[in-house]
Design an enzyme around this catalytic site. Structure first.
Site, PDB file in Angstrom:
ATOM      1  N   HIS A 193      39.554  44.490  34.748  1.00 45.71           N
ATOM      2  CA  HIS A 193      39.623  45.912  35.069  1.00 45.71           C
ATOM      3  C   HIS A 193      40.949  46.545  34.673  1.00 45.71           C
ATOM      4  CE1 HIS A 193      36.158  45.510  38.263  1.00 45.71           C
ATOM      5  NE2 HIS A 193      35.832  45.081  37.068  1.00 45.71           N
ATOM      6  N   ASP A 218      38.166  41.142  37.683  1.00 48.73           N
ATOM      7  CA  ASP A 218      38.748  42.338  38.321  1.00 48.73           C
ATOM      8  C   ASP A 218      40.078  42.668  37.639  1.00 48.73           C
ATOM      9  OD1 ASP A 218      39.496  44.363  40.253  1.00 48.73           O
ATOM     10  OD2 ASP A 218      38.053  43.461  41.623  1.00 48.73           O
TER      11      ASP A 218
END
Ligand SMILES: *[C@@H]1O[C@H](CO)[C@@H](O)[C@H](O)[C@H]1NC(C)=O
Ligand SMILES: *[C@@H]1O[C@H](CO)[C@@H](O)[C@H](O)[C@H]1NC(C)=O
Ligand SMILES: *[C@@H]1O[C@H](CO)[C@@H](O)[C@H](O)[C@H]1NC(C)=O
Ligand SMILES: *[C@@H]1O[C@H](CO)[C@@H](O)[C@H](O)[C@H]1NC(C)=O
Length: 395
Positions: free
Chosen positions: A241, A218
């Site tokens: 991310h 993430d």
């Protein structure tokens, strides 16, 4: 006072002074820790903490020795401590239990918490292993999985040198802290592990993060509401991310983020690069944010402002309010994009994004036959010759 009395007073003062400058070192092995990776060493750590935190010496060292592996159940290192400087010297390994049943029946949101400890230094070559694999498999809802390492209300905090792997949820969270330095960390989890952010910061001021390698499933770093004066330099991010401001304004909340500088960072194979994400229906602001000197290696969505951030797979409800995004400078982005919209400014119809400035942007296609462009709605500002051009901004 006679001279004997004066002598006694001076002696007492000298002893007090000596005590306040000397340093006390306590080692978990002296408090019954076993360090075989199987025995539960939580109580030994708690006792060691009581000794270190209760010591009134000028500085206290909490030693986690090299070559040992300590299994800890959820543990809280609670301050305030008497000593103004506390060094959690982490040369060994600390691992979380692999059996989550105990943990789930005594649920706490964080595996290891430091709370209200001022002047805390956590450093060394040690390793925190969150043993997240069992959680990723059995507990899909991230809100029911713990953060590995949390710092809350810790002023003058320093965190350096350590390796963090496989947290059940985000690896490190920093909340309500002032004056924080985070340096030379290695944070790793598989790309496929959901919600395993590297570092999440909220409600904190004056935070420096530099020279870290972060590759997880993430955000490498997420900067949440209540943050200001955050500097991030020399972070290699990927997979993951990207570095995100937000998400902000969830469920109609008020969010305030300002004075964020992200510079000299690399995004390799990340799902996003520099991102600001806000929920429809929120309010407040995200302003004075700089992303500069950024290298992209096959990153998806290298530049992304998203005022329509909602739960994945669910359409956003129509809302009129939004967190105001303004004074954002993207300066010096070079490298390759793996998505066609290398620059994506998706701003709300009612609030919009203002003073969005793009300079020295040169983002090319990461794959043959691909053409990169940009997408831009309700964003206002200036684009000085970006590659690809960003049409809705003025030249
Ligand atoms: C943060 O650091 C500054 C400068 O060193 C200092 O003046 C300030 O008191 C510190 N803040 C806290 C909350 O310790
Ligand atoms: C944070 O970054 C800004 C912009 O590069 C810089 O001017 C400032 O000195 C930095 N602050 C610290 C404490 O490093
Ligand atoms: C949201 O607004 C759009 C256009 O204004 C409209 O077409 C759509 O039906 C609305 N959706 C909802 C859920 O109200
Ligand atoms: C943009 O980057 C490409 C690929 O590195 C390079 O060939 C090109 O010369 C650059 N363009 C400018 C204007 O710098």
């Amino acid at each position: 006072m006679d001279s004997n009395k004066i002598f006694q007073v001076v002696l007492v003062l000298l002893i007090l002074k000596w005590n306040s400058v000397r340093s006390l070192t306590v080692d978990v092995m002296d408090y019954g820790a076993v360090g075989d990776g199987v025995t539960d060493d939580s109580q030994a750590f708690e006792k060691t903490w009581e000794a270190a935190c209760g010591s009134s010496s000028g500085s206290a060292v909490f030693n986690v020795p090299k070559g040992k592996k300590f299994l800890l159940n959820p543990t809280k290192f609670q301050g305030p401590c008497k000593s103004p400087n506390l060094n959690f010297m982490m040369e060994g390994e600390i691992i979380a239990p692999n059996d989550i049943s105990y943990w789930r029946s005594h649920y706490v949101p964080t595996w290891l918490t430091f709370e209200q400890v001022n002047g805390l230094v956590v450093n060394g070559n040690g390793l925190f292993d969150g043993q997240g694999a069992v959680w990723w498999k059995l507990v899909p809802d991230p809100c029911q999985r713990p953060t590995a390492l949390g710092f809350s209300s810790c002023n003058n905090l320093e965190l350096s040198g350590l390796t963090h792997i496989n947290s059940p949820r985000n690896h490190i969270s920093i909340n309500l802290c002032t004056n924080v330095t985070v340096a030379s960390l290695h944070i790793t989890a598989p790309e496929t592990s959901h919600n395993t952010d590297g570092i999440d910061i909220a409600s904190s001021v004056n935070v420096q993060i530099h020279d870290c390698d972060i590759g997880t499933g993430d955000d490498c770093i997420a900067i949440n509401s209540g943050c200001k004066y955050i500097n991030i330099t020399g972070v290699n991010c990927g997979p993951g991310h990207g570095i995100s401001v937000g998400s902000l304004g969830m469920e109609g909340s008020v969010a305030e983020v300002e004075e964020i500088h992200v510079q000299h960072c690399t995004f390799s194979g990340t799902q996003n690069g520099a991102r600001i994400k806000t929920w429809p229906g929120g309010s407040g602001f995200a302003r004075n944010i700089v992303f500069q000197d950024i290298t992209l290696v096959d990153a998806f969505n290298p530049i992304f402002i998203d005022q329509y951030y909602c739960f994945p797979g669910q359409p956003c409800q129509n809302q009129t309010s939004a967190v105001k995004v303004s004074d954002i400078w993207f300066n010096g982005f070079r490298g390759t994009s793996m998505s066609e919209a290398a620059v994506n400014l998706d701003c709300s119809k009612t609030v919009g994004c203002t003073q969005i400035l793009l300079d020295h942007i040169n983002i090319t296609a990461g794959a043959q036959g691909m053409v990169v462009g940009s997408s831009c709605t309700n964003a206002y500002g200036r684009d000085s010759g970006s590659i690809p051009p960003v049409d809705c901004l003025l030249p």
